[in-house]
Structure formats: C-alpha cells, structure tokens
Design a protein around this motif. Structure first.
Motif, PDB file in Angstrom:
ATOM      1  N   ASP A  35       0.836  -1.203   0.000  1.00  0.00           N
ATOM      2  CA  ASP A  35       0.000   0.000   0.000  1.00  0.00           C
ATOM      3  C   ASP A  35       0.873   1.257   0.000  1.00  0.00           C
ATOM      4  OD1 ASP A  35      -2.312  -1.477   0.005  1.00  0.00           O
ATOM      5  OD2 ASP A  35      -2.632  -1.334   2.172  1.00  0.00           O
ATOM      6  N   LEU A  36       1.949   1.231   0.779  1.00  0.00           N
ATOM      7  CA  LEU A  36       2.853   2.383   0.849  1.00  0.00           C
ATOM      8  C   LEU A  36       3.491   2.657  -0.510  1.00  0.00           C
ATOM      9  CD1 LEU A  36       4.393   4.500   2.545  1.00  0.00           C
ATOM     10  CD2 LEU A  36       6.103   2.728   3.010  1.00  0.00           C
ATOM     11  N   ILE A  37       3.964   1.610  -1.165  1.00  0.00           N
ATOM     12  CA  ILE A  37       4.585   1.772  -2.480  1.00  0.00           C
ATOM     13  C   ILE A  37       3.562   2.288  -3.488  1.00  0.00           C
ATOM     14  CG2 ILE A  37       5.740   0.585  -4.385  1.00  0.00           C
ATOM     15  CD1 ILE A  37       6.735  -1.455  -2.291  1.00  0.00           C
ATOM     16  N   ALA A  38       2.352   1.746  -3.448  1.00  0.00           N
ATOM     17  CA  ALA A  38       1.325   2.090  -4.440  1.00  0.00           C
ATOM     18  C   ALA A  38       0.910   3.551  -4.366  1.00  0.00           C
ATOM     19  CB  ALA A  38       0.108   1.191  -4.262  1.00  0.00           C
ATOM     20  N   THR A  39       1.012   4.176  -3.185  1.00  0.00           N
ATOM     21  CA  THR A  39       0.635   5.584  -3.082  1.00  0.00           C
ATOM     22  C   THR A  39       1.571   6.478  -3.885  1.00  0.00           C
ATOM     23  OG1 THR A  39       1.948   5.855  -1.055  1.00  0.00           O
ATOM     24  CG2 THR A  39      -0.371   5.270  -0.794  1.00  0.00           C
ATOM     25  N   GLU A  40       2.809   6.044  -4.080  1.00  0.00           N
ATOM     26  CA  GLU A  40       3.783   6.837  -4.830  1.00  0.00           C
ATOM     27  C   GLU A  40       4.037   6.278  -6.221  1.00  0.00           C
ATOM     28  OE1 GLU A  40       7.370   7.488  -2.663  1.00  0.00           O
ATOM     29  OE2 GLU A  40       6.334   7.901  -0.768  1.00  0.00           O
ATOM     30  N   ASP A  41       3.889   4.963  -6.363  1.00  0.00           N
ATOM     31  CA  ASP A  41       4.179   4.323  -7.645  1.00  0.00           C
ATOM     32  C   ASP A  41       3.174   3.195  -7.879  1.00  0.00           C
ATOM     33  OD1 ASP A  41       5.279   3.276  -9.970  1.00  0.00           O
ATOM     34  OD2 ASP A  41       6.867   2.182  -8.908  1.00  0.00           O
ATOM     35  N   PRO A  42       2.024   3.490  -8.480  1.00  0.00           N
ATOM     36  CA  PRO A  42       0.992   2.466  -8.702  1.00  0.00           C
ATOM     37  C   PRO A  42       1.369   1.499  -9.821  1.00  0.00           C
ATOM     38  CG  PRO A  42       0.302   4.560  -9.653  1.00  0.00           C
ATOM     39  CD  PRO A  42       1.597   4.832  -8.935  1.00  0.00           C
ATOM     40  N   ASN A  43       2.458   0.800  -9.621  1.00  0.00           N
ATOM     41  CA  ASN A  43       2.968  -0.146 -10.609  1.00  0.00           C
ATOM     42  C   ASN A  43       2.025  -1.358 -10.691  1.00  0.00           C
ATOM     43  OD1 ASN A  43       4.499  -2.161 -11.977  1.00  0.00           O
ATOM     44  ND2 ASN A  43       6.392  -1.156 -11.364  1.00  0.00           N
ATOM     45  N   PRO A  44       1.544  -1.727 -11.886  1.00  0.00           N
ATOM     46  CA  PRO A  44       0.644  -2.886 -12.004  1.00  0.00           C
ATOM     47  C   PRO A  44       1.250  -4.173 -11.458  1.00  0.00           C
ATOM     48  CG  PRO A  44       0.633  -1.600 -14.036  1.00  0.00           C
ATOM     49  CD  PRO A  44       1.726  -1.040 -13.173  1.00  0.00           C
ATOM     50  N   ALA A  45       2.578  -4.258 -11.446  1.00  0.00           N
ATOM     51  CA  ALA A  45       3.228  -5.474 -10.950  1.00  0.00           C
ATOM     52  C   ALA A  45       2.971  -5.696  -9.470  1.00  0.00           C
ATOM     53  CB  ALA A  45       4.736  -5.400 -11.209  1.00  0.00           C
ATOM     54  N   LEU A  46       2.591  -4.647  -8.745  1.00  0.00           N
ATOM     55  CA  LEU A  46       2.289  -4.804  -7.324  1.00  0.00           C
ATOM     56  C   LEU A  46       1.118  -5.757  -7.110  1.00  0.00           C
ATOM     57  CD1 LEU A  46       2.603  -1.069  -6.174  1.00  0.00           C
ATOM     58  CD2 LEU A  46       4.234  -2.912  -5.723  1.00  0.00           C
ATOM     59  N   LEU A  47       0.220  -5.830  -8.094  1.00  0.00           N
ATOM     60  CA  LEU A  47      -0.938  -6.715  -7.988  1.00  0.00           C
ATOM     61  C   LEU A  47      -0.548  -8.183  -8.126  1.00  0.00           C
ATOM     62  CD1 LEU A  47      -3.459  -4.674 -10.176  1.00  0.00           C
ATOM     63  CD2 LEU A  47      -3.311  -4.740  -7.677  1.00  0.00           C
ATOM     64  N   GLN A  48       0.690  -8.431  -8.570  1.00  0.00           N
ATOM     65  CA  GLN A  48       1.150  -9.801  -8.776  1.00  0.00           C
ATOM     66  C   GLN A  48       2.099 -10.272  -7.675  1.00  0.00           C
ATOM     67  OE1 GLN A  48       2.681  -8.932 -12.796  1.00  0.00           O
ATOM     68  NE2 GLN A  48       1.169 -10.394 -13.555  1.00  0.00           N
ATOM     69  N   VAL A  49       2.188  -9.471  -6.600  1.00  0.00           N
ATOM     70  CA  VAL A  49       3.060  -9.830  -5.483  1.00  0.00           C
ATOM     71  C   VAL A  49       2.321 -10.739  -4.520  1.00  0.00           C
ATOM     72  CG1 VAL A  49       4.300  -8.927  -3.465  1.00  0.00           C
ATOM     73  CG2 VAL A  49       4.455  -7.738  -5.661  1.00  0.00           C
ATOM     74  N   HIS A  50       3.009 -11.768  -4.062  1.00  0.00           N
ATOM     75  CA  HIS A  50       2.421 -12.703  -3.105  1.00  0.00           C
ATOM     76  C   HIS A  50       2.099 -11.992  -1.794  1.00  0.00           C
ATOM     77  CE1 HIS A  50       1.648 -16.365  -0.896  1.00  0.00           C
ATOM     78  NE2 HIS A  50       2.510 -15.987   0.042  1.00  0.00           N
ATOM     79  N   SER A  51       0.863 -12.091  -1.362  1.00  0.00           N
ATOM     80  CA  SER A  51       0.423 -11.470  -0.116  1.00  0.00           C
ATOM     81  C   SER A  51      -0.569 -12.408   0.564  1.00  0.00           C
ATOM     82  CB  SER A  51      -0.247 -10.117  -0.386  1.00  0.00           C
ATOM     83  OG  SER A  51      -0.843  -9.601   0.782  1.00  0.00           O
ATOM     84  N   PRO A  52      -0.528 -12.531   1.903  1.00  0.00           N
ATOM     85  CA  PRO A  52      -1.479 -13.398   2.603  1.00  0.00           C
ATOM     86  C   PRO A  52      -2.928 -13.068   2.295  1.00  0.00           C
ATOM     87  CG  PRO A  52       0.275 -12.703   4.082  1.00  0.00           C
ATOM     88  CD  PRO A  52       0.447 -11.926   2.816  1.00  0.00           C
TER      89      PRO A  52
END
Length: 263
Positions: A111-128
C-alpha cells in the motif's frame, strides 16, 4: 558574493530520475542467474523495496537466509527513448543485503509503495490477503553502496544524499517530449544543433535528454558519439517554464512553445 548557477542534475538527482524511468531492473546474487524485477522503490528508511520471482532461486535464498540476508546487486539501466547507436544513457548499481519481507508486513508495504508508484506489478506480489496466482515475492534491499556510470565516468553517492534528492520533475514525460521533438519538430533539433561547435555539427544530431537544467544532444559522428549539454539560463519547475526555456535556448521569438502530444 558571486554564485555559480547549477547547470546539470546532481549525481543523486540523476539516480533518482533513473529509478523512475527504468521500466525494469535486474537483481543479481553471486552464483545464480540474475532475475528481472519490475518493482524497485526507494523507501524513506534508505532501503529499496523490490520484487523477485516468487518461485525463483533468489527469493528462495533470501527466505532461507533469514535475518542474515543475502549479498545482492540491483542493476538499473536508463535507456534513451530514441533508437540511438548506443542506447544506454546510464547504469545504476545498488549493492546491499537482500531480505525477505515478513508475511505480516507485505500488505502495508505494498500500500505504501502504491501511493507513490501504482505499478501494475504490485498486484502480482504474493500477499497473505491476495488472490490469484502471484508471480513475485516482496524483498527489501538494505543499501551498502550506490554507483552510477555514464559516458562521463562513474560516481558513488551516499544513502542520505540519495534520500535528500528528488527525481527530475519532467522525467516521467521526458520520453514523450524527446520522441515528439525527433519526429515532429526536427527544426527544433536543428536550431539547438546550431549552438554546437562547428566540428560537431558534421555528425547526426539527436535529442538525448531533457531535464529542468537543460537539453542533452547526442552527436553520432564518424569518430564516435559525443554528448553535449545545453544548459538553460536557470532551472525550471513546470511545463510552461520548460517550454519557454527551450525557446530561449533556440533563440526563438515566438510565443507558442513546443507541446508534447497527449497519448
């Protein structure tokens, strides 16, 4: 007391801009194949949040190492937006120790990264809390050293200096401007080229870079490539100021400036 005007970005500013422009980077650990990482975000604590293939060797090594971490290098390549004879403008190497981000911290960091850099790859990161088929694991690179190299040589910069610097305000639109200048405003390039020493005008002059301090031209000649910076009278901070500064540099009296086409 007389002061000297700044005519080029600092090393730290160049690195911060390269981080924004680099669409991808490579993460290297000794003994294994480098892995592509689409996310490389500098955090306020001076570390880089990066991604690595979730089922890859590097992610596995970082997880197995635990608190000891793994020595790693993040390499970012800043390519010119035009098909130049030598397209690489600079290389940035960030050396440090790589750690796996704990499962309970992943969602908040994303969430912190997305506020500054909404990179689509963030949606493909493993998260619980995530769904689907994740492609990347979230890692943190604690920095030991940062070095940038370009046609003028190599230089290092400290982490605190890097944190104090900011990306160039035009780095996100630079590619569009330079491509537009090359394809639709060749007269602008020719007028800027008239500022070059006579010997350099014999080569093919191409727009190489654009920032708040000036314009860079690449001269592709029979004797090799030559990069020349044409500085503005003073640094600029917005599109209006940039357009005016380019017109002044051209010696152009017209009121209407160069405008990049909307994508």
């Amino acid at each position: 007391m007389e002061t000297t005007a700044t005519t080029a970005p600092t090393t730290a500013e160049r690195i911060r801009s390269a981080c924004v422009r680099a669409g991808g980077a490579m993460l290297a650990v000794e003994g294994v194949e480098p892995a592509a990482t689409p996310v490389h975000h500098l955090l306020d604590d001076g570390s880089f949040a990066i991604t690595a293939p979730v089922d890859g060797v590097i992610a596995g090594m970082a997880i197995a190492a635990g608190d000891a971490g793994v020595q790693a290098v993040l390499e970012m390549t800043d390519y010119a937006p035009l098909p130049l004879r030598e397209p690489v403008r600079s290389l940035v190497w960030i050396r440090g120790r790589l750690y796996d981000v704990a499962a309970g911290e992943v969602a908040a960091l994303l969430d912190l990264i997305a506020t500054e850099d909404p990179n689509p790859a963030l949606l493909q990161v493993h998260s619980p809390a995530g769904t689907g088929d994740p492609r990347y694991a979230l890692m943190r690179l604690e920095i030991d050293s940062v070095v940038v190299a370009d046609s003028t040589g190599a230089e290092s910069v400290g982490v605190s200096t890097l944190l104090d610097a900011r990306p160039d305000p035009f780095c996100a639109m630079e590619s569009c401007w330079l491509q537009h200048m090359e394809s639709a405003h060749r007269d602008v390039v020719d007028r800027l080229a008239s500022r070059l020493p006579t010997a350099l005008r014999r080569g093919r002059v191409r727009p190489l870079g654009l920032d708040r301090y000036g314009v860079q031209l690449r001269v592709e000649g029979d004797d090799g490539d030559h990069d020349v910076r044409l500085p503005f009278a003073k640094p600029v901070d917005d599109v209006t100021g940039l357009s005016q500064a380019i017109r002044v540099l051209m010696g152009c009296p017209f009121l209407n400036g160069l405008r990049a086409r909307r994508l």
